[in-house]
Design an enzyme around this catalytic site. Structure first.
Site, short mmCIF file in Angstrom:
data_model
loop_
_atom_site.label_atom_id
_atom_site.label_comp_id
_atom_site.label_asym_id
_atom_site.label_seq_id
_atom_site.Cartn_x
_atom_site.Cartn_y
_atom_site.Cartn_z
N GLU A 178 -55.11 2.82 -115.18
CA GLU A 178 -55.45 4.15 -115.70
C GLU A 178 -56.93 4.28 -116.03
O GLU A 178 -57.50 5.37 -115.92
CB GLU A 178 -54.61 4.48 -116.92
CG GLU A 178 -53.13 4.77 -116.62
CD GLU A 178 -52.28 3.50 -116.62
OE1 GLU A 178 -52.84 2.39 -116.65
OE2 GLU A 178 -51.03 3.63 -116.56
N MET B 60 -77.82 -8.62 -117.41
CA MET B 60 -78.58 -7.90 -118.42
C MET B 60 -78.53 -8.61 -119.77
O MET B 60 -79.53 -8.68 -120.49
CB MET B 60 -78.05 -6.46 -118.55
CG MET B 60 -78.83 -5.60 -119.49
SD MET B 60 -80.59 -5.55 -119.11
CE MET B 60 -80.70 -4.08 -118.10
N PHE C 84 -40.10 3.75 -127.97
CA PHE C 84 -40.62 2.96 -126.85
C PHE C 84 -41.84 3.65 -126.24
O PHE C 84 -41.80 4.83 -125.90
CB PHE C 84 -39.51 2.79 -125.78
CG PHE C 84 -40.00 2.06 -124.56
CD1 PHE C 84 -40.45 0.74 -124.65
CD2 PHE C 84 -40.03 2.69 -123.32
CE1 PHE C 84 -40.91 0.07 -123.52
CE2 PHE C 84 -40.49 2.03 -122.19
CZ PHE C 84 -40.93 0.72 -122.29
N GLN C 85 -42.92 2.92 -126.13
CA GLN C 85 -44.19 3.39 -125.57
C GLN C 85 -44.75 4.61 -126.31
O GLN C 85 -45.34 5.51 -125.70
CB GLN C 85 -44.06 3.68 -124.07
CG GLN C 85 -43.73 2.40 -123.30
CD GLN C 85 -43.91 2.51 -121.81
OE1 GLN C 85 -43.64 3.55 -121.23
NE2 GLN C 85 -44.34 1.42 -121.18
N LYS D 233 -42.03 14.49 -123.56
CA LYS D 233 -41.13 14.58 -122.41
C LYS D 233 -40.18 15.78 -122.51
O LYS D 233 -39.89 16.44 -121.51
CB LYS D 233 -40.33 13.28 -122.30
CG LYS D 233 -39.77 13.07 -120.92
CD LYS D 233 -39.26 11.66 -120.75
CE LYS D 233 -38.60 11.50 -119.39
NZ LYS D 233 -38.05 10.14 -119.24
C1 FAD Z 1 -78.26 -0.86 -119.75
C2 FAD Z 1 -78.75 0.53 -120.03
C3 FAD Z 1 -80.10 0.79 -120.10
C4 FAD Z 1 -80.58 2.08 -120.29
N1 FAD Z 1 -81.92 2.30 -120.27
C5 FAD Z 1 -82.38 3.57 -120.27
C6 FAD Z 1 -83.77 3.87 -120.10
O1 FAD Z 1 -84.59 2.97 -119.93
N2 FAD Z 1 -84.15 5.16 -120.08
C7 FAD Z 1 -83.26 6.19 -120.24
O2 FAD Z 1 -83.65 7.35 -120.17
N3 FAD Z 1 -81.96 5.94 -120.44
C8 FAD Z 1 -81.50 4.66 -120.44
N4 FAD Z 1 -80.16 4.44 -120.59
C9 FAD Z 1 -79.25 5.59 -120.75
C10 FAD Z 1 -79.20 6.07 -122.20
O3 FAD Z 1 -78.35 5.23 -122.93
C11 FAD Z 1 -78.69 7.54 -122.26
O4 FAD Z 1 -77.44 7.63 -121.63
C12 FAD Z 1 -79.61 8.53 -121.59
O5 FAD Z 1 -80.95 8.34 -122.01
C13 FAD Z 1 -79.17 9.94 -121.94
O6 FAD Z 1 -79.87 10.87 -121.20
P1 FAD Z 1 -79.82 12.40 -121.61
O7 FAD Z 1 -80.15 12.54 -123.06
O8 FAD Z 1 -80.66 13.13 -120.62
O9 FAD Z 1 -78.31 12.79 -121.27
P2 FAD Z 1 -77.02 13.05 -122.21
O10 FAD Z 1 -76.79 11.95 -123.13
O11 FAD Z 1 -75.93 13.39 -121.26
O12 FAD Z 1 -77.43 14.31 -123.04
C14 FAD Z 1 -77.53 15.56 -122.40
C15 FAD Z 1 -78.03 16.58 -123.40
O13 FAD Z 1 -78.09 17.83 -122.71
C16 FAD Z 1 -77.49 18.83 -123.53
N5 FAD Z 1 -76.97 19.90 -122.67
C17 FAD Z 1 -75.83 19.92 -121.94
N6 FAD Z 1 -75.70 21.09 -121.30
C18 FAD Z 1 -76.79 21.83 -121.61
C19 FAD Z 1 -77.23 23.14 -121.28
N7 FAD Z 1 -76.52 23.93 -120.47
N8 FAD Z 1 -78.40 23.58 -121.80
C20 FAD Z 1 -79.13 22.80 -122.65
N9 FAD Z 1 -78.75 21.56 -123.01
C21 FAD Z 1 -77.60 21.08 -122.50
C22 FAD Z 1 -76.41 18.09 -124.30
O14 FAD Z 1 -76.05 18.80 -125.48
C23 FAD Z 1 -77.08 16.75 -124.58
O15 FAD Z 1 -77.81 16.76 -125.78
C24 FAD Z 1 -79.66 3.14 -120.44
C25 FAD Z 1 -78.30 2.89 -120.41
C26 FAD Z 1 -77.83 1.60 -120.19
C27 FAD Z 1 -76.36 1.37 -120.11
C1 TPP Z 2 -67.12 -3.01 -120.76
C2 TPP Z 2 -68.40 -3.65 -121.15
N1 TPP Z 2 -68.43 -4.87 -121.70
C3 TPP Z 2 -69.61 -5.45 -122.03
C4 TPP Z 2 -70.79 -4.79 -121.83
C5 TPP Z 2 -72.13 -5.43 -122.22
N2 TPP Z 2 -72.95 -5.65 -121.03
C6 TPP Z 2 -73.92 -4.79 -120.65
S1 TPP Z 2 -74.67 -5.23 -119.24
C7 TPP Z 2 -73.74 -6.62 -119.11
C8 TPP Z 2 -73.91 -7.57 -117.96
C9 TPP Z 2 -73.45 -7.01 -116.67
O1 TPP Z 2 -73.34 -8.06 -115.74
P1 TPP Z 2 -73.15 -7.76 -114.20
O2 TPP Z 2 -72.05 -6.80 -114.00
O3 TPP Z 2 -73.06 -9.03 -113.46
O4 TPP Z 2 -74.49 -6.98 -113.86
P2 TPP Z 2 -76.00 -7.53 -113.86
O5 TPP Z 2 -76.58 -7.18 -115.19
O6 TPP Z 2 -75.95 -8.99 -113.61
O7 TPP Z 2 -76.63 -6.74 -112.75
C10 TPP Z 2 -72.84 -6.72 -120.19
C11 TPP Z 2 -71.90 -7.84 -120.39
C12 TPP Z 2 -70.71 -3.49 -121.29
N3 TPP Z 2 -71.79 -2.74 -121.08
N4 TPP Z 2 -69.51 -2.96 -120.93
#
Ligand code: FAD
Ligand code: TPP
Ligand code: MG
Length: 563
Positions: free
Chosen positions: A50, A473, A112-113, A162
């Protein structure tokens, strides 16, 4: 009037919402729903878990702009959805989830469930419902789709006991206006606020636009382009804002934040005005808040009141739809020449963005090579879906995107295992578009069972697994900040080529850069889904990187060129 039961009413209502595909998994508490499915023009995609179904519905919504729909049974079916619901919530995507529930007379008896799924999902849905009377069902489904897609989009869950599914009533569709007096997805914009914004922009010498995901959600791509071109303001993108302006547009600086480019972050730090558009100042974006853009006045326009003055205190906050606001601002802002500022930023940029690629001329296979080469060979309209980790950041940095809605990634929740199922959802939404899934060896193993969904549904996507033998990472953080104590991060994998073959798909392994092109072309020309495993350098890092707690411009830069 027709005599219909709750299950049939559910289908009648969702086809009226324009739903043509759903991602669903059956069980005891939703058999009536599945029993009636064949009476309606809806394609069922059966995931293998799921969670996969939830990510598929989310990927479908991200690629199509439509509302995704996922269906699960009660108890474990519903709890398996939870990660997928939270993923959609954190990135503001409209998905309606239908869960089966035990009959109303059994609720509260640990039947159940039975799980209180409304309770469980309260904090990770935009709204949720438990239906206790079949007569409410039409209204609830109409409200759910309206809430999911309006204002700031988000997931909505409907829990359907259900007995409600099997109860029959005389039914006709009620399409009277939806009454939700407390719900105000958009608010009117005041002239005075627009005047103030215009004044601040006209006075700015070194402004930067911070363009986020809201630009895409508001379909304000051309409004942003027209506005930025008129005032000549360079644009920095968030991860989820990628695609809201073409990668090659001269005003597009690239991604900001922890793994953004150094020149982008430096421009933000040195700006005298930040115009934040539909982005929520995530901590991955700002670095240390105390030192964030110290000399800049700040304007923040966002449709969600709750995002304003939350992380970053601003000089002017406007709750509004972005497209509407930009169209109001466009005729009022002055055409400006800001070439000195733009030239200055390009000067700090030099060739630093390409350093990884130039630097790595060894025999080893580097992720930067793999992504750059796939990006060059991919169809310009291709959709790329990432998993989470280094693979995600390398794809953000090196997979050049010209089109909106062509970069799909779990940003806010950062859900490993998102990539493959979300790519399946994107392919179902856009069957004629080339779809790439880029994943790491860790994340891919979390949801790889969905390879069989590809097979059963006869869907063709291309999968690149970047195998570095690590949860890369996390290993990178351990290397840089935890004395290289690689605790819990070395990772073995099955033979991914054989895994693909076991699912009846094609598998290819690449170990040298010279072999990338051949493998990519083979994948593109194959009728069936292909998985390419790239055995990349084990300890490559993602640079640049802002260490936690550091100022945005105090980045660890890409290594200097080696001879
Ligand atoms: C490993 C990892 C590393 C990351 N590194 C980076 C990084 O280096 N740089 C980076 O940027 N991000 C990075 N991120 C992503 C980060 O965590 C956020 O998800 C991202 O920055 C969010 O971008 P956002 O604010 O544009 O989007 P969202 O979080 O989706 O926010 C969107 C915003 O737009 C608004 N909005 C929606 N519809 C409208 C509309 N019609 N009009 C006006 N406003 C609206 C919402 O209310 C919200 O505030 C990383 C994520 C991971 C997992
Ligand atoms: C469900 C979940 N568990 C743990 C993490 C923490 N986490 C972020 S990046 C990462 C490593 C990802 O490893 P891999 O998929 O091999 O990608 P790589 O960074 O090596 O490209 C982990 C464990 C996460 N983001 N999501
Ligand atoms: Mg890895």
């Amino acid at each position: 009037m027709k005599k219909l039961n709750g299950a049939q009413i559910m289908w009648e209502c969702i086809i009226r919402e324009g739903v043509t595909e759903i991602f669903g998994y059956p069980g005891g508490a939703n058999i009536p729903i599945f029993h009636h499915l064949s009476e309606y023009p809806i394609r069922l995609v059966l995931p293998r878990h799921e969670q996969g179904g939830a990510h598929m519905a989310d990927g479908y919504a991200r690629a199509s702009g439509k509302v995704g729909v996922a269906v699960a049974t009660s108890g474990p079916g519903a709890t398996n959805l939870v990660t997928g619901i939270a993923t959609a919530m954190l990135d503001s995507y409209p998905v309606v989830f239908f869960t089966g529930q035990v009959s109303t007379n059994l609720i509260g008896y640990d039947a159940f469930q039975e799980v209180d799924v409304v309770g469980v999902t309260m904090p990770i849905t935009k709204h949720n419902y438990l239906v206790t009377d079949v007569k409410d069902l039409t209204r609830i489904i109409r409200e759910a789709f309206h809430i999911a897609r309006s204002g700031r989009p988000g997931p909505v869950l409907i829990d359907l006991p259900k007995d409600v599914q099997v109860e029959t009533i005389n039914w006709e569709y009620d399409d009277s206006p939806i009454q939700l007096p407390g719900y105000k997805p958009t608010l009117p914009i005041k002239d005075q606020e627009i005047d103030q914004i215009v004044d601040m922009i006209n006075k700015a010498k070194n402004p930067v636009i911070l363009a986020g995901h809201g630009v895409l959600l508001s379909h304000a791509m051309s409004d942003l382009k027209d506005f930025a071109e008129k005032c000549q303001i360079p644009i920095a993108l968030t991860l989820l804002g990628i695609g809201c302006i073409p990668a090659t547009h001269p005003l597009n600086l690239g991604m900001m934040g922890m793994h953004g480019e150094a020149w982008v972050n430096q421009a933000i730090q040195e700006a005298d005005l930040l115009v934040a558009l539909g982005m929520r100042f995530d901590d991955r974006v700002t670095g240390n808040l105390k030192t964030f853009a110290p000399g800049a006045k700040k304007i923040h326009i966002d449709i969600a009141q709750s995002e304003l003055n939350k992380n970053v205190k601003v000089d002017l906050a406007l709750v509004a739809d972005l497209g509407k606001t930009l169209r109001l601002l466009q005729p009022l802002v002055e055409s400006a020449d800001r070439s000195e500022w733009i030239d200055y930023i390009h000067n700090i940029r030099k060739d630093t963005g390409k350093r990884d690629i130039k630097n790595h001329q060894s025999e080893k296979l580097h992720a930067a090579h793999v992504i750059t080469d796939i990006s060059k060979l991919a169809d310009p309209d291709a959709i790329v879906v990432t998993d989470v980790g280094q693979n995600q950041m390398w794809t953000a940095q090196y997979f050049s995107r010209e089109k909106p809605f062509s970069f799909i990634s779990s940003g806010g929740l950062g859900t490993m295992g998102f990539g493959l199922p979300a790519a399946i959802g994107a392919k179902v939404a856009c069957p004629d578009v080339e779809v790439w899934c880029i994943a790491g060896d860790g994340g891919f193993q979390m949801t790889q069972a969905e390879l069989q969904t590809l097979k059963q549904e006869n869907l063709k996507i291309n999968i690149a697994v970047l195998n570095n033998g690590y949860l890369g990472m996390v290993r990178q953080w351990q290397e840089l900040f935890f004395a290289k104590n690689y605790s819990g991060t070395p990772l073995t994998s099955p033979d991914f080529v054989k895994i693909a073959e076991a699912h009846g798909l094609k598998g290819i392994r690449v170990t040298k850069r010279v072999d990338i092109e051949k493998a990519v072309l083979e994948a593109q020309n194959s009728e069936e889904s292909v998985l390419i495993e790239f055995l990349i350098d084990k300890e490559d890092n993602v640079y640049p990187m802002v260490p936690t707690g550091a100022a945005l411009d105090k980045m660890i830069r890409r290594p200097e060129m080696v001879p």
